[in-house]
Design a protein around this motif. Sequence first.
Motif, PDB file in Angstrom:
ATOM      1  N   VAL A   1      -3.493   0.194  -6.280  1.00  0.00           N
ATOM      2  CA  VAL A   1      -4.425   0.741  -5.545  1.00  0.00           C
ATOM      3  C   VAL A   1      -5.569  -0.047  -4.849  1.00  0.00           C
ATOM      4  CG1 VAL A   1      -6.686   2.198  -5.860  1.00  0.00           C
ATOM      5  CG2 VAL A   1      -4.338   3.024  -6.975  1.00  0.00           C
ATOM      6  N   ARG A   2      -5.784  -1.195  -5.679  1.00  0.00           N
ATOM      7  CA  ARG A   2      -6.858  -2.260  -4.966  1.00  0.00           C
ATOM      8  C   ARG A   2      -6.275  -2.705  -3.607  1.00  0.00           C
ATOM      9  NH1 ARG A   2      -7.147  -5.858  -9.101  1.00  0.00           N
ATOM     10  NH2 ARG A   2      -5.648  -7.201  -8.194  1.00  0.00           N
ATOM     11  N   GLU A   3      -4.864  -3.093  -3.612  1.00  0.00           N
ATOM     12  CA  GLU A   3      -4.156  -3.687  -2.429  1.00  0.00           C
ATOM     13  C   GLU A   3      -3.753  -2.535  -1.424  1.00  0.00           C
ATOM     14  OE1 GLU A   3      -4.190  -6.681  -2.234  1.00  0.00           O
ATOM     15  OE2 GLU A   3      -4.811  -7.143  -4.303  1.00  0.00           O
TER      16      GLU A   3
ATOM     17  N   ASN B   1      -4.131   6.879  -4.294  1.00  0.00           N
ATOM     18  CA  ASN B   1      -4.152   7.801  -5.458  1.00  0.00           C
ATOM     19  C   ASN B   1      -5.075   8.947  -5.576  1.00  0.00           C
ATOM     20  OD1 ASN B   1      -3.416   8.814  -7.931  1.00  0.00           O
ATOM     21  ND2 ASN B   1      -4.644   7.248  -9.125  1.00  0.00           N
ATOM     22  N   TRP B   2      -4.770  10.126  -5.407  1.00  0.00           N
ATOM     23  CA  TRP B   2      -5.657  11.391  -5.611  1.00  0.00           C
ATOM     24  C   TRP B   2      -5.694  11.984  -6.921  1.00  0.00           C
ATOM     25  CZ3 TRP B   2      -6.640  14.464  -0.504  1.00  0.00           C
ATOM     26  CH2 TRP B   2      -6.616  14.059   0.274  1.00  0.00           C
ATOM     27  N   LEU B   3      -5.206  11.328  -7.738  1.00  0.00           N
ATOM     28  CA  LEU B   3      -5.111  11.865  -9.303  1.00  0.00           C
ATOM     29  C   LEU B   3      -5.911  11.084 -10.080  1.00  0.00           C
ATOM     30  CD1 LEU B   3      -1.395  12.594  -9.556  1.00  0.00           C
ATOM     31  CD2 LEU B   3      -3.040  14.266  -8.960  1.00  0.00           C
ATOM     32  N   ASP B   4      -5.927  11.586 -11.455  1.00  0.00           N
ATOM     33  CA  ASP B   4      -6.708  10.581 -12.347  1.00  0.00           C
ATOM     34  C   ASP B   4      -5.790   9.349 -12.889  1.00  0.00           C
ATOM     35  OD1 ASP B   4      -8.724  10.176 -14.973  1.00  0.00           O
ATOM     36  OD2 ASP B   4      -6.656  10.182 -15.620  1.00  0.00           O
ATOM     37  N   GLY B   5      -6.388   8.299 -12.954  1.00  0.00           N
ATOM     38  CA  GLY B   5      -5.565   7.017 -13.327  1.00  0.00           C
ATOM     39  C   GLY B   5      -4.516   7.403 -14.435  1.00  0.00           C
ATOM     40  N   VAL B   6      -5.059   7.745 -15.520  1.00  0.00           N
ATOM     41  CA  VAL B   6      -4.020   8.144 -16.560  1.00  0.00           C
ATOM     42  C   VAL B   6      -3.051   9.112 -16.085  1.00  0.00           C
ATOM     43  CG1 VAL B   6      -3.817   8.914 -18.785  1.00  0.00           C
ATOM     44  CG2 VAL B   6      -5.822   7.385 -18.239  1.00  0.00           C
TER      45      VAL B   6
ATOM     46  N   MET C   1       2.743  10.080 -15.040  1.00  0.00           N
ATOM     47  CA  MET C   1       3.663  10.965 -14.217  1.00  0.00           C
ATOM     48  C   MET C   1       4.666   9.818 -13.616  1.00  0.00           C
ATOM     49  SD  MET C   1       2.802  12.626 -10.516  1.00  0.00           S
ATOM     50  CE  MET C   1       2.639  11.047  -9.651  1.00  0.00           C
ATOM     51  N   ILE C   2       4.356   8.497 -13.146  1.00  0.00           N
ATOM     52  CA  ILE C   2       5.296   7.523 -12.592  1.00  0.00           C
ATOM     53  C   ILE C   2       6.249   7.143 -13.973  1.00  0.00           C
ATOM     54  CG2 ILE C   2       5.508   5.305 -11.969  1.00  0.00           C
ATOM     55  CD1 ILE C   2       4.626   6.833  -9.849  1.00  0.00           C
ATOM     56  N   ASN C   3       5.548   6.871 -14.870  1.00  0.00           N
ATOM     57  CA  ASN C   3       6.355   6.527 -16.207  1.00  0.00           C
ATOM     58  C   ASN C   3       7.529   7.703 -16.636  1.00  0.00           C
ATOM     59  OD1 ASN C   3       5.925   4.010 -17.799  1.00  0.00           O
ATOM     60  ND2 ASN C   3       3.950   4.619 -16.706  1.00  0.00           N
TER      61      ASN C   3
ATOM     62  N   PRO D   1       6.026  -0.765   0.564  1.00  0.00           N
ATOM     63  CA  PRO D   1       5.323   0.262   1.513  1.00  0.00           C
ATOM     64  C   PRO D   1       4.399   1.184   0.995  1.00  0.00           C
ATOM     65  CG  PRO D   1       7.726   0.022   1.822  1.00  0.00           C
ATOM     66  CD  PRO D   1       7.401  -0.709   0.439  1.00  0.00           C
ATOM     67  N   PRO D   2       3.412   1.379   1.530  1.00  0.00           N
ATOM     68  CA  PRO D   2       2.386   2.231   0.814  1.00  0.00           C
ATOM     69  C   PRO D   2       2.790   3.874   0.701  1.00  0.00           C
ATOM     70  CG  PRO D   2       2.058   1.881   3.432  1.00  0.00           C
ATOM     71  CD  PRO D   2       2.955   1.260   3.011  1.00  0.00           C
ATOM     72  N   PHE D   3       2.286   4.310  -0.156  1.00  0.00           N
ATOM     73  CA  PHE D   3       2.673   5.843  -0.511  1.00  0.00           C
ATOM     74  C   PHE D   3       1.523   6.425  -1.133  1.00  0.00           C
ATOM     75  CE2 PHE D   3       3.848   3.314  -4.388  1.00  0.00           C
ATOM     76  CZ  PHE D   3       3.533   4.349  -5.075  1.00  0.00           C
ATOM     77  N   GLN D   4       1.425   8.027  -1.238  1.00  0.00           N
ATOM     78  CA  GLN D   4       0.371   8.783  -1.846  1.00  0.00           C
ATOM     79  C   GLN D   4       0.843   9.085  -2.989  1.00  0.00           C
ATOM     80  OE1 GLN D   4      -2.104  10.987   1.049  1.00  0.00           O
ATOM     81  NE2 GLN D   4      -1.589  12.750  -0.217  1.00  0.00           N
ATOM     82  N   LEU D   5      -0.022   9.296  -4.065  1.00  0.00           N
ATOM     83  CA  LEU D   5       0.179  10.210  -5.287  1.00  0.00           C
ATOM     84  C   LEU D   5      -0.724  11.329  -5.334  1.00  0.00           C
ATOM     85  CD1 LEU D   5       0.520   7.412  -8.325  1.00  0.00           C
ATOM     86  CD2 LEU D   5       2.269   8.752  -7.079  1.00  0.00           C
ATOM     87  N   ASP D   6      -0.279  12.573  -5.120  1.00  0.00           N
ATOM     88  CA  ASP D   6      -1.041  13.857  -5.461  1.00  0.00           C
ATOM     89  C   ASP D   6      -0.489  14.736  -6.205  1.00  0.00           C
ATOM     90  OD1 ASP D   6       0.733  14.947  -3.628  1.00  0.00           O
ATOM     91  OD2 ASP D   6      -0.201  14.479  -1.861  1.00  0.00           O
TER      92      ASP D   6
END
Length: 425
Positions: free
Chosen positions: A326-328, A333-338, A343-345, A276-281
């Motif tokens: 993100v591609r799919e 993602n509203w944050l820098d990739g790194v 954060m997720i980790n 399911p899609p979700f947002q990171l901010d």
Amino acid sequence: MVKSLASSPKHCCIHKVSDHIRKSNEEAYTPQVISIGPFHRNKNRKLQKMEDFKLRYLKSFIDRAETKLEDIVSTIKGAEESVRECYSETIPLVSDDFVKMILLDASFIIEYFWKNKTKGNWTEYDLEILNPWLCNRMHMDLILLENQLPFFIIEKIYDTAFPSSSEGHPFIELSFCQFEYYNYQKFDHEKFVHHDPDRDSGSSGIFILHFTDLVRNFCMPPYESWRPKRSAKSLKEMYSAAQLNEVGLKFKKRESINNNLSTLELKYADGVLEIPPFQLDSSTEIYARNLVAFEECHYRSDPYITDYYIMLSMLIKTVKDMDVLVREQIIDNWLDGVVATSMINKLYMSGEKSLYIEMNSHYQQMAEELNEFYKARVTYLQIMMAIVKRDYFCNPWRGAATIGGILLLLLTVIQTVCALISVKN
């Protein structure tokens, strides 16, 4: 029967976050704008401005109330012992100070939620103080685990003060309006009830302990659709999104017809992982950390949110893994990739990372099947070809540049060979 774990009068539900969790990000558990309840009361001078604002809202609340202030105070005093027992630590306030704190904080919440729902009752002073940044940060402060009042006492105060509204527009309705952003599944507030230690616990519905618990319940799928038990097994590792993608696994954004799917409901079948899609901010970490901390304290046998972030952390280990999702269009993602990957980790980690990971049976089986898929499909040539495709042919421009570089290299080699032949002749 009750559909979730309820506190008994001797079972607290508002906890201090343990040091081994909070040390990774102290600010994520600490109110920055407004203090609610006893744990952060008078701890930070920067919160004093909102203490003055609370007093204005207390006056507004008393002016609107349909009953005497003495009746409201009596309601709080009658529930004082039950309220105290909801906290994980003994509250060193005498009865009068404790009752004043509950009245001040609950009246502010009721007035703020009421104004937010009705929209037309803001004063000029409200609009001057409540700028967008402060409102957004206050919204986050109100879901912090340490920054809570028991839901039942706010509702008791609301019902006492506004008996004409409590039937048609109960406090749970105001709460749903305030936190509607998190209500992904469009739950109906009529299915939710508070937990009142002074009443019979045999009520039908989903118990709400406080706002952190409300937000957690918004994440949870209905009982009839998805509530797997804990797995008896444990997992050491799982291949990441980029690794799985390199050997042919397809990632797909999972959506329902009514767009009310729980974010926890991942699905795997026939080489396709649906998420399911979700947002990171900027608010995601605060939200996620407090839910995970709450589960560690209160839902240890059913830590579904924690399991979800464990699963994400195994899928997303590097920025390349993040890029796949993100591609799919699975992650917005509203944050820098790194920053987002880090954060997720770190979300689920409590102290040192365990050698073996325990999850619910659904995620456990899924992880095992994904590992089997990888091992069955992987060969050295496949890995090399997948890496070449990913790094050098990920889009038409990169592919054209790669081909151009190869042709240039070939022409250079041919030119060099021809020059050597000319010299020999």
